[in-house]
Write a protein that holds these residues in place. Structure first.
Motif, PDB file in Angstrom:
ATOM      1  N   SER A 262      39.253  -1.506  12.948  1.00 58.42           N
ATOM      2  CA  SER A 262      39.221  -0.096  12.079  1.00 58.42           C
ATOM      3  C   SER A 262      40.167  -0.219  11.021  1.00 58.42           C
ATOM      4  O   SER A 262      41.454  -0.804  11.282  1.00 58.42           O
ATOM      5  N   PHE A 263      39.675   0.266  10.018  1.00 53.68           N
ATOM      6  CA  PHE A 263      40.410   0.127   8.427  1.00 53.68           C
ATOM      7  C   PHE A 263      40.410   1.235   7.912  1.00 53.68           C
ATOM      8  O   PHE A 263      39.410   2.057   7.807  1.00 53.68           O
ATOM      9  N   ARG A 264      41.921   1.576   7.354  1.00 52.96           N
ATOM     10  CA  ARG A 264      41.866   2.781   6.409  1.00 52.96           C
ATOM     11  C   ARG A 264      41.431   2.604   5.000  1.00 52.96           C
ATOM     12  O   ARG A 264      42.073   1.209   4.666  1.00 52.96           O
ATOM     13  N   VAL A 265      40.902   3.186   4.369  1.00 54.30           N
ATOM     14  CA  VAL A 265      40.577   2.966   2.903  1.00 54.30           C
ATOM     15  C   VAL A 265      41.500   3.553   1.933  1.00 54.30           C
ATOM     16  O   VAL A 265      41.924   4.534   2.236  1.00 54.30           O
ATOM     17  N   ILE A 266      42.052   2.661   1.082  1.00 57.11           N
ATOM     18  CA  ILE A 266      43.058   3.099   0.234  1.00 57.11           C
ATOM     19  C   ILE A 266      42.517   3.149  -1.260  1.00 57.11           C
ATOM     20  O   ILE A 266      42.510   2.006  -1.569  1.00 57.11           O
ATOM     21  N   ALA A 267      42.421   4.153  -1.923  1.00 54.94           N
ATOM     22  CA  ALA A 267      42.119   4.059  -3.335  1.00 54.94           C
ATOM     23  C   ALA A 267      43.187   3.310  -4.302  1.00 54.94           C
ATOM     24  O   ALA A 267      44.314   4.102  -4.185  1.00 54.94           O
ATOM     25  N   VAL A 268      42.707   2.330  -4.902  1.00 50.97           N
ATOM     26  CA  VAL A 268      43.840   1.758  -5.813  1.00 50.97           C
ATOM     27  C   VAL A 268      43.244   1.499  -7.226  1.00 50.97           C
ATOM     28  O   VAL A 268      43.284   0.200  -7.437  1.00 50.97           O
ATOM     29  N   PRO A 269      43.250   2.512  -7.890  1.00 51.07           N
ATOM     30  CA  PRO A 269      42.709   2.190  -9.187  1.00 51.07           C
ATOM     31  C   PRO A 269      43.681   1.537 -10.041  1.00 51.07           C
ATOM     32  O   PRO A 269      44.959   1.760  -9.873  1.00 51.07           O
ATOM     33  N   GLY A 270      43.303   0.881 -11.021  1.00 49.75           N
ATOM     34  CA  GLY A 270      44.199   0.216 -12.175  1.00 49.75           C
ATOM     35  C   GLY A 270      43.553  -1.103 -12.727  1.00 49.75           C
ATOM     36  O   GLY A 270      43.221  -1.274 -13.627  1.00 49.75           O
ATOM     37  N   HIS A 271      43.194  -2.167 -11.713  1.00 43.98           N
ATOM     38  CA  HIS A 271      42.630  -3.420 -11.982  1.00 43.98           C
ATOM     39  C   HIS A 271      40.912  -2.840 -12.449  1.00 43.98           C
ATOM     40  O   HIS A 271      40.801  -3.467 -13.507  1.00 43.98           O
ATOM     41  N   THR A 272      40.273  -1.987 -11.648  1.00 38.90           N
ATOM     42  CA  THR A 272      39.248  -1.313 -11.996  1.00 38.90           C
ATOM     43  C   THR A 272      39.430   0.006 -11.493  1.00 38.90           C
ATOM     44  O   THR A 272      40.219   0.386 -10.857  1.00 38.90           O
ATOM     45  N   ARG A 273      38.473   0.882 -11.896  1.00 45.02           N
ATOM     46  CA  ARG A 273      38.806   2.304 -11.571  1.00 45.02           C
ATOM     47  C   ARG A 273      38.448   2.536 -10.310  1.00 45.02           C
ATOM     48  O   ARG A 273      38.872   3.523  -9.617  1.00 45.02           O
ATOM     49  N   SER A 274      37.258   1.816  -9.504  1.00 44.00           N
ATOM     50  CA  SER A 274      36.660   2.201  -8.307  1.00 44.00           C
ATOM     51  C   SER A 274      37.507   1.351  -7.195  1.00 44.00           C
ATOM     52  O   SER A 274      36.932   1.042  -6.170  1.00 44.00           O
ATOM     53  N   HIS A 275      38.573   0.663  -7.435  1.00 42.68           N
ATOM     54  CA  HIS A 275      39.148  -0.612  -6.437  1.00 42.68           C
ATOM     55  C   HIS A 275      39.631   0.156  -5.429  1.00 42.68           C
ATOM     56  O   HIS A 275      40.171   1.083  -5.463  1.00 42.68           O
ATOM     57  N   VAL A 276      39.060  -0.226  -4.246  1.00 42.38           N
ATOM     58  CA  VAL A 276      40.019  -0.004  -2.984  1.00 42.38           C
ATOM     59  C   VAL A 276      40.206  -0.948  -2.061  1.00 42.38           C
ATOM     60  O   VAL A 276      40.132  -2.172  -2.457  1.00 42.38           O
ATOM     61  N   ALA A 277      41.426  -0.679  -1.248  1.00 42.44           N
ATOM     62  CA  ALA A 277      42.076  -1.707  -0.235  1.00 42.44           C
ATOM     63  C   ALA A 277      41.748  -1.325   0.899  1.00 42.44           C
ATOM     64  O   ALA A 277      41.423  -0.016   1.197  1.00 42.44           O
ATOM     65  N   TYR A 278      41.767  -2.360   2.063  1.00 41.77           N
ATOM     66  CA  TYR A 278      41.411  -1.820   3.421  1.00 41.77           C
ATOM     67  C   TYR A 278      42.755  -2.397   4.200  1.00 41.77           C
ATOM     68  O   TYR A 278      43.088  -3.359   4.006  1.00 41.77           O
ATOM     69  N   TYR A 279      43.341  -1.313   4.872  1.00 39.79           N
ATOM     70  CA  TYR A 279      44.496  -1.796   5.928  1.00 39.79           C
ATOM     71  C   TYR A 279      44.036  -1.308   7.297  1.00 39.79           C
ATOM     72  O   TYR A 279      43.698  -0.187   7.444  1.00 39.79           O
ATOM     73  N   GLY A 280      44.419  -2.384   8.079  1.00 37.87           N
ATOM     74  CA  GLY A 280      44.389  -2.009   9.572  1.00 37.87           C
ATOM     75  C   GLY A 280      44.171  -3.430  10.060  1.00 37.87           C
ATOM     76  O   GLY A 280      44.282  -4.410   9.621  1.00 37.87           O
ATOM     77  N   GLU A 281      44.607  -3.385  11.786  1.00 39.17           N
ATOM     78  CA  GLU A 281      44.716  -4.453  12.455  1.00 39.17           C
ATOM     79  C   GLU A 281      45.670  -5.438  11.886  1.00 39.17           C
ATOM     80  O   GLU A 281      45.514  -6.677  12.133  1.00 39.17           O
TER      81      GLU A 281
END
Ligand code: ZN
Ligand code: FE
Length: 255
Positions: free
Chosen positions: A102-121
């Motif tokens: 399982s991964f938590r979605v983290i919205a990380v706008p900047g490079h593009t406006r809809s960029h997300v990161a995934y954190y988990g495991e």
């Protein structure tokens, strides 16, 4: 979990992760062929695809992979990202059945406006937001947005593996040494990366702890970066200004 950064295009890494049974997912497959080769070599089966943002070097292989494999595709609700069958948004938990993860979605706008990161495991899949000793260019966001995005990684455990999408580390280090020249951790990282690259090995993943010790874009609050910024026009007490100046300096740095 087993994992490998699969080299693709000119300097991309496609992260491929599998459980003991060979159930695998990939992050940001910019092309399909190297993923197919890596799966075949290991006897793994592709089950899911996670996407961080819409750039072609991150999604270019998705259509071919979807045609060949029975996969779930996770991405933000941005029409520029196709195909996908699961929308993700900030704070969502992506629960993969196989491999079980399982991964938590983290919205990380900047490079593009809809960029997300995934954190988990133990992994942070950060696409083109955070690189080892660098950060992504601001194509669709402001310095304040990008800094706020990077700030969201500060609470994650320092042992988290930073799985970024490009092999930019050596040139990032050359820039970092110009703004943070007395940083011993950065010099050690320079030597380590020189060794790895000489052996044609990836310089990533690093850990978040390494990044907070060496990455100037995560060190805007350090005395070193304040010292670098001080002679420039602008308010040294404003961390967004310091960050913006760093990003501008990197944009024009001859690697
Ligand atoms: Zn990108
Ligand atoms: Fe990219």
């Amino acid at each position: 979990m087993h994992w490998v950064p699969v080299a693709a295009l000119s300097d991309n890494y496609i992260w491929l992760v599998a459980d003991d049974e060979g159930n695998a997912f990939v992050v940001d497959p910019g092309e399909a062929a190297p993923v197919e080769a890596a799966l075949k070599e290991r006897g793994w089966t592709l089950r899911a695809i996670l996407l961080t943002h819409h750039h072609a070097d991150h999604i270019g292989g998705v259509s071919d992979l979807v045609r060949e494999h029975d996969v779930e595709v996770y991405a933000t609700d941005d029409p520029r990202i196709q195909p996908k069958n699961h929308f993700v948004a900030d704070g969502d938990i992506v629960e993969l059945e196989s491999p079980k993860a399982s991964f938590r979605v983290i919205a990380v706008p900047g490079h593009t406006r809809s960029h997300v990161a995934y954190y988990g495991e133990g992994f942070l899949f950060c696409g083109d937001t955070l690189f080892s000793v660098g950060c992504g260019r601001l194509f669709e966001g402001t310095p304040a947005q990008m800094l706020a995005s990077l700030d969201r990684f500060a609470d994650l455990p320092p042992e988290t593996k930073v799985c970024c999408a490009h092999e930019y580390t050596a040139s990032n280090i050359r820039f970092a040494l110009t703004v943070d020249p007395d940083n011993d951790a950065l010099r050690r990282r320079r030597d380590e990366v020189a060794r790895l690259r000489e052996e044609a090995r990836p310089s990533v993943p690093s850990t978040l702890g390494d990044e907070f010790a060496t990455n100037p874009f995560l060190r805007v609050d350090s005395d070193a970066i304040a010292r670098w910024f001080a002679p420039q026009a602008g308010n040294v007490d404003d961390r967004v200004e310091r960050f913006a100046a760093l990003r501008r300096a990197k944009d024009t740095f001859a690697a």
